[in-house]
Design an enzyme around this catalytic site. Sequence first.
Site, PDB file in Angstrom:
ATOM      1  N   HIS A 166       0.919  -1.131  -0.054  1.00 26.09           N
ATOM      2  CA  HIS A 166       0.178  -0.158   0.133  1.00 26.09           C
ATOM      3  C   HIS A 166       0.877   1.254  -0.022  1.00 26.09           C
ATOM      4  O   HIS A 166       2.013   1.432   0.722  1.00 26.09           O
ATOM      5  CB  HIS A 166      -0.780   0.078   1.242  1.00 26.09           C
ATOM      6  CG  HIS A 166      -1.908   1.027   1.350  1.00 26.09           C
ATOM      7  ND1 HIS A 166      -1.954   2.314   1.054  1.00 26.09           N
ATOM      8  CD2 HIS A 166      -3.298   0.761   1.123  1.00 26.09           C
ATOM      9  CE1 HIS A 166      -2.989   3.015   1.153  1.00 26.09           C
ATOM     10  NE2 HIS A 166      -4.073   1.973   1.020  1.00 26.09           N
ATOM     11  N   ARG A 188      -6.064   9.418  -1.302  1.00 27.18           N
ATOM     12  CA  ARG A 188      -5.383   9.578  -2.696  1.00 27.18           C
ATOM     13  C   ARG A 188      -6.740   9.878  -3.611  1.00 27.18           C
ATOM     14  O   ARG A 188      -6.791  10.542  -4.665  1.00 27.18           O
ATOM     15  CB  ARG A 188      -4.750   8.674  -3.260  1.00 27.18           C
ATOM     16  CG  ARG A 188      -3.359   8.698  -2.456  1.00 27.18           C
ATOM     17  CD  ARG A 188      -2.227   7.616  -3.168  1.00 27.18           C
ATOM     18  NE  ARG A 188      -2.871   6.090  -2.702  1.00 27.18           N
ATOM     19  CZ  ARG A 188      -2.846   5.446  -3.595  1.00 27.18           C
ATOM     20  NH1 ARG A 188      -3.153   5.571  -4.920  1.00 27.18           N
ATOM     21  NH2 ARG A 188      -3.421   4.155  -3.402  1.00 27.18           N
TER      22      ARG A 188
END
Length: 576
Positions: free
Chosen positions: A237, A259
């Site tokens: 991640h 994001r």
Amino acid sequence: MLERLRTDILILGSGGAGLFAALHAQQANPSLAITIASKGLLGKCGCTRMVQGGYNVALHPGDSIERHFMDTIEGGKWLPNQRMAWTLVSKAIERVRELENEVGCFFDRNPDGTLHGKAFAGQTFDRTVHKGDLTGIEIINRLMEQVWARPIQRLEEHRAVALIPSADGHSLAGALLIDVRSGAFRFMAAKAVLLATGGGPTMYRYHTPSADKSMDGLAMALRLGLPLRDMEMVQFHPTGLLAGPDTRMTGTVLEEGLRGAGGHLINGAGERFMQARDPRAERATRDFVSRCIYEEMRAGRTTPHGGVYLKMAHLGPKQVAKQFKGMVERCADCGSDLAGGLVEVVPTAHYHMGGVLCEVDTATELAGLFVAGEDAGGAHGANRLGGNGVANSTVFGGISGETMAAWLARNPGERAADEAVLRFELARAQHPFAQPRGDLNRLRERLLDAMWDDIGVIRDAVGLRRGLTNLETLERELLATGVVDGERAFNLAWHDWLNLRSLIEVSKAIASAALKRENSRGAHFREDFPDEGDLASSSFTVVRQQAGRLEVSARPVEFSIVKPGESLLMRAPCTH
Ligand SMILES: Cc1cc2nc3c(=O)[nH]c(=O)nc-3n(C[C@H](O)[C@H](O)[C@H](O)COP(=O)(O)OP(=O)(O)OC[C@H]3O[C@@H](n4cnc5c(N)ncnc54)[C@H](O)[C@@H]3O)c2cc1C
């Protein structure tokens, strides 16, 4: 002393997969004796509780199962088992309805009452259903209540150390457990066993999964000689919190939705570096963003702790604090201001796409053994989409419950255990008590570095071979390192030792599969073989342990629903 117990169905693990399996098996046949044995406390352990962003499901107008399927296949770089991926995306709809209407979960809603879907990177539709940014707590708490309300036996803080085959070797007879609270051994004879220990790549310097996860399930499967697929596929991640070496918070994930919502990544030189690399910038897939961050780190353009910055302030601190309350509080606990300032982040090992090779109905090649959740390989291929993890564990957990109940109806007899294997496994688990005491933490630190440095985000043959040599050295040293044989109740040093053994065994399988795959797909990037290879002749790796040695082979991917170059979105709706 070995206590012997028996049950019809033994479920190892109490995450989304284990709890759904118990509920569905009980619903299918309420007279079955069902036992959940879990390394931690029911509802408090494993990664399902840690799910932040949410649950992918194609519920919304404009979205479709076909679209979710294509995102999963393309995200998985054409390596997923397509029948598993199809089952995942189609059953997710039923499972989310079940979570809301039968299990009692509340997910966030739009003003018109429909379920809100948030944006997750790498997907063509905002389909991630959630409860704020701490979705897993809602799911696991409600599941736990449902399990408590039923006559399902719970063995909490019971660690499985071995799967025990039947005396004739043709099927599984049960599992050997350690009661962590007393240190006693228990053999649980079972007609069907579900492996749902949740994988968890905690062998990397930076990692997200819960501390109770140490790949025990895959290590046990390897020892039984079962085939594991896609072992090289470890998902990093991109945004693990980097809060320095003195806190276990380092490595913990800051969710994808940050994001997705428009967060920026900034290197140590103050530059936003993703725009130049991908038109989707920070919303590119996890593997690609992780690699870009890793390259910034290698080039030395880093923050004080050696990562990059995540910046959300341009979206408005008030809005960020409202939308990502859990993440903002997590950062504040570590002294960082996510809403208004900059937070240091680093790629962090998050999920293992690899797992036991199984059928869509969760059966393995060994009769009586089933596998679901993160322990099962196939649904994700080279990359798991954010939001497909908890969908996977709950969908296939439920399927395994139904499959085991049906299997038991056809195979009702008990099977005697192979007593020689049981004795061997008892001795194996007590191996460290016969060795001189040593420094386990130092070994653990070396394992974290070996995996991060050579078998991590970017790989090549030289590094992988060096990594494998380091793992073999570490294994030898671990086997010569002991723990004191005093009080066995809550003997955490003993369990650390067992954790390390599982992690090293599975790490060797990861490195061996990574060496075998001479191309770059999804989470697996070989600097010496950067091309993805011919998609039409894609194959997946299979690792098996035979006579103590790891053998790696490749099997062709079956494009049973869609072929590379095709898309279901160009066709009429699909009815698989
Ligand atoms: C921080 C974080 C955030 C995440 N966010 C998301 C998200 O937003 N969306 C998404 O889809 N996915 C997310 N995931 C992934 C998701 O959590 C997993 O895909 C999924 O929950 C795995 O479910 P599982 O049932 O297989 O395993 P888990 O939920 O991890 O459960 C494993 C169980 O096995 C037990 N166990 C382990 N070893 C043994 C043993 N030897 N004997 C007995 N029991 C054992 C554990 O104690 C635990 O009970 C996230 C993961 C993390 C770590």
